[in-house]
Write a protein that holds these residues in place. Structure first.
Motif, PDB file in Angstrom:
ATOM      1  N   ASP A 260       0.866  -1.175   0.000  1.00 41.38           N
ATOM      2  CA  ASP A 260       0.000   0.000   0.000  1.00 41.38           C
ATOM      3  C   ASP A 260       0.909   1.232   0.000  1.00 41.38           C
ATOM      4  O   ASP A 260       1.818   1.341   0.817  1.00 41.38           O
ATOM      5  CB  ASP A 260      -0.903  -0.002   1.231  1.00 41.38           C
ATOM      6  CG  ASP A 260      -1.997   1.041   1.165  1.00 41.38           C
ATOM      7  OD1 ASP A 260      -1.863   2.023   0.404  1.00 41.38           O
ATOM      8  OD2 ASP A 260      -2.986   0.880   1.890  1.00 41.38           O
ATOM      9  N   LEU A 261       0.664   2.137  -0.919  1.00 40.08           N
ATOM     10  CA  LEU A 261       1.505   3.319  -1.081  1.00 40.08           C
ATOM     11  C   LEU A 261       1.041   4.501  -0.236  1.00 40.08           C
ATOM     12  O   LEU A 261       1.412   5.640  -0.508  1.00 40.08           O
ATOM     13  CB  LEU A 261       1.532   3.722  -2.562  1.00 40.08           C
ATOM     14  CG  LEU A 261       2.044   2.654  -3.527  1.00 40.08           C
ATOM     15  CD1 LEU A 261       1.920   3.129  -4.967  1.00 40.08           C
ATOM     16  CD2 LEU A 261       3.468   2.268  -3.200  1.00 40.08           C
ATOM     17  N   LYS A 262       0.280   4.236   0.811  1.00 38.02           N
ATOM     18  CA  LYS A 262      -0.285   5.320   1.619  1.00 38.02           C
ATOM     19  C   LYS A 262       0.773   6.230   2.227  1.00 38.02           C
ATOM     20  O   LYS A 262       0.521   7.397   2.476  1.00 38.02           O
ATOM     21  CB  LYS A 262      -1.189   4.754   2.714  1.00 38.02           C
ATOM     22  CG  LYS A 262      -0.451   3.925   3.740  1.00 38.02           C
ATOM     23  CD  LYS A 262      -1.381   3.324   4.767  1.00 38.02           C
ATOM     24  CE  LYS A 262      -0.566   2.429   5.677  1.00 38.02           C
ATOM     25  NZ  LYS A 262      -1.352   1.496   6.395  1.00 38.02           N
ATOM     26  N   ASP A 263       1.976   5.732   2.463  1.00 41.28           N
ATOM     27  CA  ASP A 263       3.038   6.533   3.062  1.00 41.28           C
ATOM     28  C   ASP A 263       4.032   7.080   2.036  1.00 41.28           C
ATOM     29  O   ASP A 263       5.056   7.642   2.399  1.00 41.28           O
ATOM     30  CB  ASP A 263       3.791   5.706   4.111  1.00 41.28           C
ATOM     31  CG  ASP A 263       2.898   5.299   5.271  1.00 41.28           C
ATOM     32  OD1 ASP A 263       2.007   6.091   5.644  1.00 41.28           O
ATOM     33  OD2 ASP A 263       3.081   4.194   5.801  1.00 41.28           O
ATOM     34  N   VAL A 264       3.725   6.911   0.758  1.00 45.91           N
ATOM     35  CA  VAL A 264       4.609   7.377  -0.309  1.00 45.91           C
ATOM     36  C   VAL A 264       4.101   8.733  -0.822  1.00 45.91           C
ATOM     37  O   VAL A 264       2.904   8.906  -1.051  1.00 45.91           O
ATOM     38  CB  VAL A 264       4.646   6.349  -1.471  1.00 45.91           C
ATOM     39  CG1 VAL A 264       5.486   6.871  -2.629  1.00 45.91           C
ATOM     40  CG2 VAL A 264       5.174   5.015  -0.978  1.00 45.91           C
ATOM     41  N   ASP A 265       5.004   9.668  -0.973  1.00 43.86           N
ATOM     42  CA  ASP A 265       4.641  10.992  -1.484  1.00 43.86           C
ATOM     43  C   ASP A 265       4.394  10.901  -2.986  1.00 43.86           C
ATOM     44  O   ASP A 265       5.316  10.726  -3.770  1.00 43.86           O
ATOM     45  CB  ASP A 265       5.759  11.989  -1.203  1.00 43.86           C
ATOM     46  CG  ASP A 265       5.465  13.383  -1.727  1.00 43.86           C
ATOM     47  OD1 ASP A 265       4.298  13.655  -2.127  1.00 43.86           O
ATOM     48  OD2 ASP A 265       6.392  14.209  -1.745  1.00 43.86           O
TER      49      ASP A 265
ATOM     50  N   GLN B  93      -4.135   2.431  -1.987  1.00 43.29           N
ATOM     51  CA  GLN B  93      -3.374   2.890  -3.157  1.00 43.29           C
ATOM     52  C   GLN B  93      -2.216   1.931  -3.370  1.00 43.29           C
ATOM     53  O   GLN B  93      -1.237   1.962  -2.653  1.00 43.29           O
ATOM     54  CB  GLN B  93      -2.840   4.307  -2.887  1.00 43.29           C
ATOM     55  CG  GLN B  93      -2.043   4.897  -4.023  1.00 43.29           C
ATOM     56  CD  GLN B  93      -2.960   5.405  -5.124  1.00 43.29           C
ATOM     57  OE1 GLN B  93      -3.899   6.144  -4.888  1.00 43.29           O
ATOM     58  NE2 GLN B  93      -2.662   5.008  -6.346  1.00 43.29           N
TER      59      GLN B  93
END
Length: 100
Positions: free
Chosen positions: A71-76, A94
């Protein structure tokens, strides 16, 4: 990965990543499209999938439910066109950004 233009674009992506993250090593693996999904399924099942994969949006939900995608929740994602991350979002999170 793919054939044609996709295979031509990947070296450029490699150069862009190296410019921003010189310590990151990218090893491309090109193959025949006809065996791509079988090979990817085998790699995922054996927990040896590549860190970056190319897939059609129709498979996104299936692979995310298997736990095969991060999950890309912590990716800018702010540097992407706003529509790109939204197009690849599932109800569960995401898990991808569209390439175009």
């Amino acid at each position: 990965m793919g054939l044609g233009r996709q295979a031509q674009d990947d070296p450029e992506a490699d150069r862009r990543v190296r410019g921003q993250a010189p310590n990151v090593k990218i090893e491309g693996e090109y193959g025949d499209w006809s065996g791509y999904w079988d090979k990817l399924a085998t790699q995922v099942a054996s927990q040896k999938a590549p860190d970056i994969i190319q897939m059609d949006l129709q498979y996104l939900g299936e692979y995310s439910k298997r736990g095969a995608l991060l999950d890309l929740k912590d990716v800018d994602l702010s540097k992407f066109d706003k529509a790109r991350p939204t197009q690849a979002k599932t109800p569960d999170g995401q898990f991808a950004v569209t390439a175009g």
